[in-house]
Each structure stands twice: as C-alpha cells, then as structure tokens.
Write a protein that holds these residues in place. Structure first.
Motif, PDB file in Angstrom:
ATOM      1  N   SER A   1      13.376  57.435 -22.817  1.00 53.31           N
ATOM      2  CA  SER A   1      12.361  57.392 -23.588  1.00 53.31           C
ATOM      3  C   SER A   1      11.908  58.531 -24.708  1.00 53.31           C
ATOM      4  O   SER A   1      11.604  58.347 -25.651  1.00 53.31           O
ATOM      5  CB  SER A   1      10.934  57.314 -22.753  1.00 53.31           C
ATOM      6  OG  SER A   1       9.821  57.443 -23.310  1.00 53.31           O
ATOM      7  N   ALA A   2      12.653  59.622 -24.295  1.00 56.80           N
ATOM      8  CA  ALA A   2      12.627  60.739 -25.043  1.00 56.80           C
ATOM      9  C   ALA A   2      13.634  60.938 -26.557  1.00 56.80           C
ATOM     10  O   ALA A   2      13.434  61.359 -27.139  1.00 56.80           O
ATOM     11  CB  ALA A   2      12.721  62.051 -24.307  1.00 56.80           C
ATOM     12  N   GLU A   3      14.618  59.875 -26.257  1.00 61.37           N
ATOM     13  CA  GLU A   3      15.636  59.824 -27.184  1.00 61.37           C
ATOM     14  C   GLU A   3      15.436  58.547 -28.106  1.00 61.37           C
ATOM     15  O   GLU A   3      15.656  58.857 -29.277  1.00 61.37           O
ATOM     16  CB  GLU A   3      17.108  59.778 -26.452  1.00 61.37           C
ATOM     17  CG  GLU A   3      17.604  60.991 -25.808  1.00 61.37           C
ATOM     18  CD  GLU A   3      17.780  62.094 -26.741  1.00 61.37           C
ATOM     19  OE1 GLU A   3      18.935  61.976 -26.894  1.00 61.37           O
ATOM     20  OE2 GLU A   3      17.002  62.835 -27.071  1.00 61.37           O
ATOM     21  N   ALA A   4      15.178  57.462 -27.433  1.00 67.49           N
ATOM     22  CA  ALA A   4      15.233  56.017 -28.333  1.00 67.49           C
ATOM     23  C   ALA A   4      14.024  56.236 -29.062  1.00 67.49           C
ATOM     24  O   ALA A   4      12.922  56.429 -29.018  1.00 67.49           O
ATOM     25  CB  ALA A   4      15.361  55.131 -27.212  1.00 67.49           C
ATOM     26  N   GLY A   5      14.680  55.521 -30.327  1.00 67.89           N
ATOM     27  CA  GLY A   5      13.556  55.348 -31.421  1.00 67.89           C
ATOM     28  C   GLY A   5      12.714  53.960 -31.009  1.00 67.89           C
ATOM     29  O   GLY A   5      13.566  53.192 -30.447  1.00 67.89           O
ATOM     30  N   PRO A   6      11.579  53.851 -31.291  1.00 68.38           N
ATOM     31  CA  PRO A   6      11.099  52.317 -31.039  1.00 68.38           C
ATOM     32  C   PRO A   6      11.493  51.300 -32.140  1.00 68.38           C
ATOM     33  O   PRO A   6      11.865  51.620 -33.229  1.00 68.38           O
ATOM     34  CB  PRO A   6       9.471  52.796 -31.076  1.00 68.38           C
ATOM     35  CG  PRO A   6       9.174  53.772 -32.401  1.00 68.38           C
ATOM     36  CD  PRO A   6      10.597  54.497 -32.059  1.00 68.38           C
ATOM     37  N   LEU A   7      11.340  50.037 -31.808  1.00 68.77           N
ATOM     38  CA  LEU A   7      11.259  49.005 -32.813  1.00 68.77           C
ATOM     39  C   LEU A   7      10.251  49.147 -33.848  1.00 68.77           C
ATOM     40  O   LEU A   7       9.302  49.607 -33.592  1.00 68.77           O
ATOM     41  CB  LEU A   7      11.225  47.674 -31.976  1.00 68.77           C
ATOM     42  CG  LEU A   7      12.282  47.153 -31.200  1.00 68.77           C
ATOM     43  CD1 LEU A   7      11.742  45.883 -30.393  1.00 68.77           C
ATOM     44  CD2 LEU A   7      13.536  46.985 -31.835  1.00 68.77           C
ATOM     45  N   ARG A   8      10.836  49.045 -34.931  1.00 68.40           N
ATOM     46  CA  ARG A   8       9.863  49.204 -36.100  1.00 68.40           C
ATOM     47  C   ARG A   8      10.537  48.096 -37.296  1.00 68.40           C
ATOM     48  O   ARG A   8      11.343  47.604 -37.538  1.00 68.40           O
ATOM     49  CB  ARG A   8       9.889  50.640 -36.691  1.00 68.40           C
ATOM     50  CG  ARG A   8      10.993  51.134 -37.155  1.00 68.40           C
ATOM     51  CD  ARG A   8      11.290  52.595 -37.549  1.00 68.40           C
ATOM     52  NE  ARG A   8      11.099  53.269 -36.277  1.00 68.40           N
ATOM     53  CZ  ARG A   8      10.860  54.859 -36.270  1.00 68.40           C
ATOM     54  NH1 ARG A   8      10.821  55.323 -37.397  1.00 68.40           N
ATOM     55  NH2 ARG A   8      10.857  55.480 -35.104  1.00 68.40           N
ATOM     56  N   GLY A   9       9.497  48.107 -38.391  1.00 68.35           N
ATOM     57  CA  GLY A   9       9.867  47.354 -39.547  1.00 68.35           C
ATOM     58  C   GLY A   9      10.273  45.823 -39.080  1.00 68.35           C
ATOM     59  O   GLY A   9       9.544  45.140 -38.070  1.00 68.35           O
TER      60      GLY A   9
END
Length: 361
Positions: free
Chosen positions: A133-141
């Motif tokens: 959770s601290a590393e992964a970027g979230p889905l976006r765009g």
C-alpha cells in the motif's frame, strides 16, 4: 498524497524525538531509494529459503518447482501469475483467516499473491499488504476508467449498453464505483525519475539482482519464462524488467528481499553493542522496520538507525523526494541545519503514517 505534520514519536539518533518535517509531502509510488542508496548496492542478500514453493500448492508445481499458473479470470489490472487453486479445505482457509487476518477491500484480487508471499517468508499477510500500500500507485486516468467500466457494465449492470448515454441515477452510480476503485493498487505503477516499477517499486538493478538469486521466486518465474538461463544469467533483460509488472511476482519478490535485508539489519549493532533492531518487537512495529530496509537496504537502514547518515548524502536523498527547493531548505532549517536529521524525520514520518498493518486486518 500529502503527508500531514503530526509530531513523530520515533526515537531520534543522538537524543530527542523525530518530529515531523514541516510542510513535507511524498507521493505514493515514489521510491525512497536513490543514487548510492539503491538496494542493489547492498551486497550479500539472503533471500528467504524456508519454502522453495507454496506448500499449499505443491501438487500443482511443475518439474522445476515453480508453482503452476492459474487460469482464473481476474480484473484487467490483474493479480499476476497467481498459483493455481490448492487443496486446502474451507475449514483450513477459515483458520488462516482467523490466525492471520487480511482485509483488502477493493484490492481483494491480490489476496492469493499476498498469501503466497506470507507462506514463503513467514511474515503476516497484513504486514505485506501495508508495504504494498505504501509503494503502489493507485489506478488513475484511463486505467481507472477501464476498471470502472469493467465493474459497472461487466459485473453490476451487464444489461446496459456501454455505448449508450447513462441516465442521471446510473451516471451517479458509475462515479461512485470509480471513486471506490480509485484506491485500487496499480501493478503498472512506475516512477519515471528512479525507473522503479511494479506494485512494490523495484529498481531495475535490484530486480535483476533478485532474479539471478537461485531459489528466489522471481528466479523461478524468470527461468520458466526463458528470461534467465540455468546458470542464472539474464537472457532477456527487457522481458525480465517487464516481469516487475506481474503483480504476484512483484509481491513475493519484495517480501523475500525484505526478509533478507531485515535479517542482515537484525545482526548489526550500535557502537555500544546493543542491536539496531530491538528484540521481540511487536508485529506492527517490526513491519515499520521491514519497510525501512525495503527502501534503504540493510546498509542505508543501519545509517538511519545509528545516526551516521551524512548531510551530503542526505541532501541528495531529500532532493530525490522533495522537488521544491524552498521546502527542502525549510525542512533542513527546522533540523538545526542538518540534512541528515531532516531526511531521517521525513522518512520516519512517512513510515509511521503509511505502514499500519492494522488497517489490513
């Protein structure tokens, strides 16, 4: 993601406490390893060898000991090469959930991968989830829109035509689904500055190092795909680096690497002979030390804990993670002009706020 300025309670090397850095921020997915602090620069990695494959999936293993791949359908953002379903009974699965609980919400697709990483390292599943959770970027765009459409049209309203204009109520529901999925971890996360990629943000050099370590999960996967040969030499560098974006491989590889670094750090002592890592740490505090070595490597983490990080090196680290020069200087000024103290406070603040395994139980 903005980090607030609540005061930290971590013991600061040399006395006092590490208060939060003023007006600092860090983006999810940013690696805190850069320059000569790369985990690849730390020699002698001891990957976890307790299990050479998922014991619960042993009947599915191929001749090379690599877990067979699941044919299950997953969301387009995928869970990666999750091992095939095993023979555990529902009762045993319920017992695992009781003794090692895991709550993932919209990231439920990664449960099997996290469980596999836990089986291979012995780390609690909630600890592994907190690191991701601290590393992964979230889905976006566009990727977030695609995930929303898959959930909305494919699962919730298959009778609706995706090409037709939505009514007011349906449009509001679509937006609500999109908002919920915005917390989904994106296995395609990529840091254009450091070139760290995947759910657990592996640097290129560190990934190659892990992939050529005999017995590691990523080594097994790379060999099965013809990316690394039997002599543990890289055959297809581009293909091997792309494997970072396979969610399961990224999750398991990070857990194994972190365990090796944590083992190294635990063997080190301060000048007075006391261990750098306190004995018998509660699981949730141990998770924070695990994340420290995940970003800094055993050597870099030791410098943080011993207070031997130099200002010159810390200035480079701060520059990698705080783009605004005025903010960096304000952080240094707030720490008696010490870049080392500023970076240490900045790092612990991020760890305290983001590595909270209780959020995943």
């Amino acid at each position: 993601m903005q980090i607030n300025t609540n005061t930290s309670t971590w013991a600061f090397p040399g006395g006092g406490t590490a208060a939060a850095a003023a007006d600092s921020s860090v983006s999810r997915g940013d690696t805190l390893v850069g320059g000569n602090t790369s985990t690849a620069a730390q020699p002698g990695v001891l990957l976890a060898q307790a299990d050479t494959h998922n014991p619960s999936a042993s009947s599915q293993n191929g001749n090379n000991g690599t877990p067979a791949q699941s044919a299950n359908t997953t969301p387009f953002w995928g869970a990666g090469t999750v091992p095939a379903p095993n023979a555990l009974t529902a009762l045993r699965q319920a017992e695992r959930d009781r003794t090692d609980p895991l709550r993932l919400g919209v990231n439920e697709v990664y449960r099997d991968a996290i469980t596999l990483a836990s089986d291979r390292t012995g780390y609690p599943r909630a600890t592994i989830a907190a690191v991701i959770s601290a590393e992964a970027g979230p889905l976006r765009g566009k990727r977030l829109d695609e995930a929303t459409n898959q959930r909305f049209y494919g699962e919730l309203h298959p009778q609706l035509d995706p090409k037709a204009k939505l009514g007011k109520a349906d449009a509001a529901e679509w937006k609500a689904v999109r908002s919920e999925l915005s917390a989904t971890w994106d296995p395609q996360s990529y840091n254009t500055t450091s070139k760290a990629g995947g759910l657990t943000q592996f640097l290129e050099s560190t990934w190659i190092e892990s992939a050529t370590k005999p017995g590691s999960y990523v080594n097994q996967q790379a060999k099965s795909l013809g990316l690394v040969n039997d002599a543990n030499q890289v055959v297809d560098r581009a293909g091997l680096l792309d494997l970072r974006f396979d969610a399961t491989t990224s999750i398991v590889a990070a857990a194994e690497l972190d365990k090796g670094y944590f083992t190294q750090l635990s063997a080190r002592t301060k000048d007075d002979g006391t261990p750098l890592v306190p004995a018998d740490l509660p699981a949730d505090q141990k998770a924070q030390y695990i994340y420290l070595v995940h970003h800094e490597g055993a050597g870099g983490a030791a410098q943080i804990l011993k207070g031997t990080l130099t200002d010159a090196r810390a200035e480079g680290l701060l520059q990698n993670h705080v783009a605004d020069a005025d903010k960096r200087q304000a952080m240094i000024d707030a720490r008696e002009g010490s870049a080392a103290k500023a970076y240490t406070a900045y790092l612990w603040q991020y760890i305290e706020q983001r590595i909270v395994p209780a959020n995943f139980r």
